[in-house]
Write a protein that holds these residues in place. Structure first.
Motif, PDB file in Angstrom:
ATOM      1  N   GLU A   9       0.828  -1.201   0.000  1.00 17.04           N
ATOM      2  CA  GLU A   9       0.000   0.000   0.000  1.00 17.04           C
ATOM      3  C   GLU A   9       0.867   1.259   0.000  1.00 17.04           C
ATOM      4  OE1 GLU A   9      -2.832   2.816  -0.049  1.00 17.04           O
ATOM      5  OE2 GLU A   9      -2.972   0.704  -0.631  1.00 17.04           O
ATOM      6  N   ARG A  10       1.969   1.240   0.734  1.00 20.60           N
ATOM      7  CA  ARG A  10       2.881   2.392   0.731  1.00 20.60           C
ATOM      8  C   ARG A  10       3.398   2.671  -0.670  1.00 20.60           C
ATOM      9  NH1 ARG A  10       8.108   2.446   0.441  1.00 20.60           N
ATOM     10  NH2 ARG A  10       8.217   0.228   0.924  1.00 20.60           N
ATOM     11  N   ARG A  13       0.578   4.007  -2.817  1.00 17.45           N
ATOM     12  CA  ARG A  13       0.208   5.380  -2.454  1.00 17.45           C
ATOM     13  C   ARG A  13       1.227   6.386  -2.962  1.00 17.45           C
ATOM     14  NH1 ARG A  13      -3.032   7.901   1.358  1.00 17.45           N
ATOM     15  NH2 ARG A  13      -3.083  10.112   0.801  1.00 17.45           N
ATOM     16  N   LEU A 105       0.956   1.019   7.836  1.00 18.74           N
ATOM     17  CA  LEU A 105       0.289   2.321   7.875  1.00 18.74           C
ATOM     18  C   LEU A 105       0.162   2.818   9.310  1.00 18.74           C
ATOM     19  CD1 LEU A 105      -1.157   4.624   6.467  1.00 18.74           C
ATOM     20  CD2 LEU A 105      -3.238   3.231   6.429  1.00 18.74           C
ATOM     21  N   ASN A 229      -3.245  11.864   4.201  1.00 18.95           N
ATOM     22  CA  ASN A 229      -4.259  11.213   5.022  1.00 18.95           C
ATOM     23  C   ASN A 229      -4.817  10.006   4.273  1.00 18.95           C
ATOM     24  OD1 ASN A 229      -3.863  13.237   6.866  1.00 18.95           O
ATOM     25  ND2 ASN A 229      -5.778  14.300   6.452  1.00 18.95           N
ATOM     26  N   THR A 230      -5.297   9.021   5.012  1.00 21.69           N
ATOM     27  CA  THR A 230      -5.779   7.774   4.400  1.00 21.69           C
ATOM     28  C   THR A 230      -7.058   7.308   5.080  1.00 21.69           C
ATOM     29  OG1 THR A 230      -3.510   7.079   3.898  1.00 21.69           O
ATOM     30  CG2 THR A 230      -5.206   5.362   3.873  1.00 21.69           C
ATOM     31  N   TYR A 232      -9.325   3.979   5.649  1.00 19.70           N
ATOM     32  CA  TYR A 232      -9.230   2.520   5.592  1.00 19.70           C
ATOM     33  C   TYR A 232     -10.573   1.917   5.943  1.00 19.70           C
ATOM     34  CZ  TYR A 232      -7.960  -2.283   6.870  1.00 19.70           C
ATOM     35  OH  TYR A 232      -7.891  -3.656   6.962  1.00 19.70           O
ATOM     36  N   PHE A 241      -7.883   0.958   0.925  1.00 21.27           N
ATOM     37  CA  PHE A 241      -7.067   2.076   1.370  1.00 21.27           C
ATOM     38  C   PHE A 241      -7.255   3.175   0.324  1.00 21.27           C
ATOM     39  CE2 PHE A 241      -4.985  -1.725   2.899  1.00 21.27           C
ATOM     40  CZ  PHE A 241      -4.434  -1.404   4.134  1.00 21.27           C
ATOM     41  N   THR A 242      -7.637   4.363   0.721  1.00 13.63           N
ATOM     42  CA  THR A 242      -7.794   5.420  -0.272  1.00 13.63           C
ATOM     43  C   THR A 242      -7.293   6.746   0.266  1.00 13.63           C
ATOM     44  OG1 THR A 242      -9.358   6.621  -1.687  1.00 13.63           O
ATOM     45  CG2 THR A 242     -10.174   5.910   0.443  1.00 13.63           C
ATOM     46  N   GLY A 243      -6.683   7.500  -0.629  1.00 16.17           N
ATOM     47  CA  GLY A 243      -6.236   8.840  -0.293  1.00 16.17           C
ATOM     48  C   GLY A 243      -7.093   9.887  -0.964  1.00 16.17           C
TER      49      GLY A 243
END
Length: 292
Positions: A9-10, A13, A105, A229-230, A232, A241-243
């Motif tokens: 995810e990192r 993102r 996260l 910011n995220t 979850y 997971f969304t930004g």
């Protein structure tokens, strides 16, 4: 090195944030490829998190995109060069990728706002409660203890947050997980944790009635800058997971509404006898009394 097939995810993102910056700067993929002395497919892989970008290359990109040196610039540089190695790696053989991403996260988050409608949140669970929850949904007894250990290891992140604000529905207090001894120990731990200065714990009582728009659990992670910011959300077989700023703002409003309707939080500075009547502590104590 070939592109990775399952970026973390990192990594995803970071790529998404670079894509946003490129789009805002109105630069084409071909222009970026020329800047990096690479081909167009490599730019696509970078923005999908499938390949890493060298430190000097990332520096060039951020400057070309008009991202001034500051908190966001530094955070993106750190994300790119943090190889994601942490305690969670040793659980990679038994935990799903989404669980490892969540742990990573949590290790990076500055603040957390969490809503939980049905069970005690994982970072607040006792070992016995965690074991009872996991054993009820996982049938692989061979790995049960490692799943429990993973959940307990995640709790180390709690001490690193500047703020941890959680709204738990009363149903989570009353849903019997294990026996009454397990539940009493769990509720006592909630009270203990709620007295930490950076923790705000509120209970959403049954008396407030239905609140269907907020019936699912969600977590808002505050990053080093608002852009990171995220949101979850977890489902039975997947996680999101969304930004996306619009969705994060929507859920932030949801959380504010939940907090405004929930009982007052436990005041860590006040003695038990000085807590406000009809607050979260009084409800927790009432449920504890019923478990005797």
């Amino acid at each position: 090195m070939p592109p990775r097939t399952a970026p973390s995810e990192r990594q995803r993102r970071l790529g998404a944030e670079l894509r946003k910056l490129r789009t805002r700067a109105r630069m084409s993929g071909d222009e970026v490829a020329a800047l990096l002395d690479a081909d167009r497919p490599r730019v696509s892989h970078i923005e999908a998190g499938r390949v890493d970008v060298p430190r000097n290359g990332l520096y060039k990109l951020l400057q070309a995109y008009g991202c001034e040196e500051g908190p966001l610039f530094e955070a993106l540089m750190a994300m790119a060069h943090d190889r994601g190695k942490g305690w969670w790696d040793e659980f990679g053989d038994v935990m799903a990728r989404r669980a490892l991403d969540l742990a990573e996260l949590e290790s990076r988050a500055i603040s957390v706002h969490l809503h939980e409608p049905s069970i005690i949140p994982g970072l607040l669970q006792t070992e016995d409660y965690a074991r009872a929850v996991i054993s009820s949904i996982e049938c692989d007894r061979q790995h049960l203890e490692r799943w429990v250990r993973f959940r307990l290891e995640r709790q180390r992140a709690l001490a690193g947050f500047e703020e941890y604000h959680v709204v738990i529905h009363e149903s989570a207090l009353r849903m019997r997980v294990g026996d009454s001894r397990v539940m009493r120990k769990q509720l006592l731990k909630l009270i203990e944790i709620a007295r930490l200065p950076h923790v705000k714990l509120q209970i959403f009582p049954f008396e407030m009635g239905p609140y269907s728009p907020h019936s699912r659990s969600f977590i808002l992670f505050g990053g080093p800058t608002p852009e990171l910011n995220t949101l979850y959300r977890e489902y039975s077989t997947s996680a999101e997971f969304t930004g996306d700023g619009h969705r994060i703002a929507e859920y932030a409003r949801m959380f504010e509404r939940l907090a405004s309707l929930a009982l007052a939080p436990i005041d860590p500075a006040a003695a038990p006898e000085d807590q406000k009547p009809q607050d979260s502590l009084s409800l927790l104590q009432h449920v504890l009394y019923e478990l005797r």
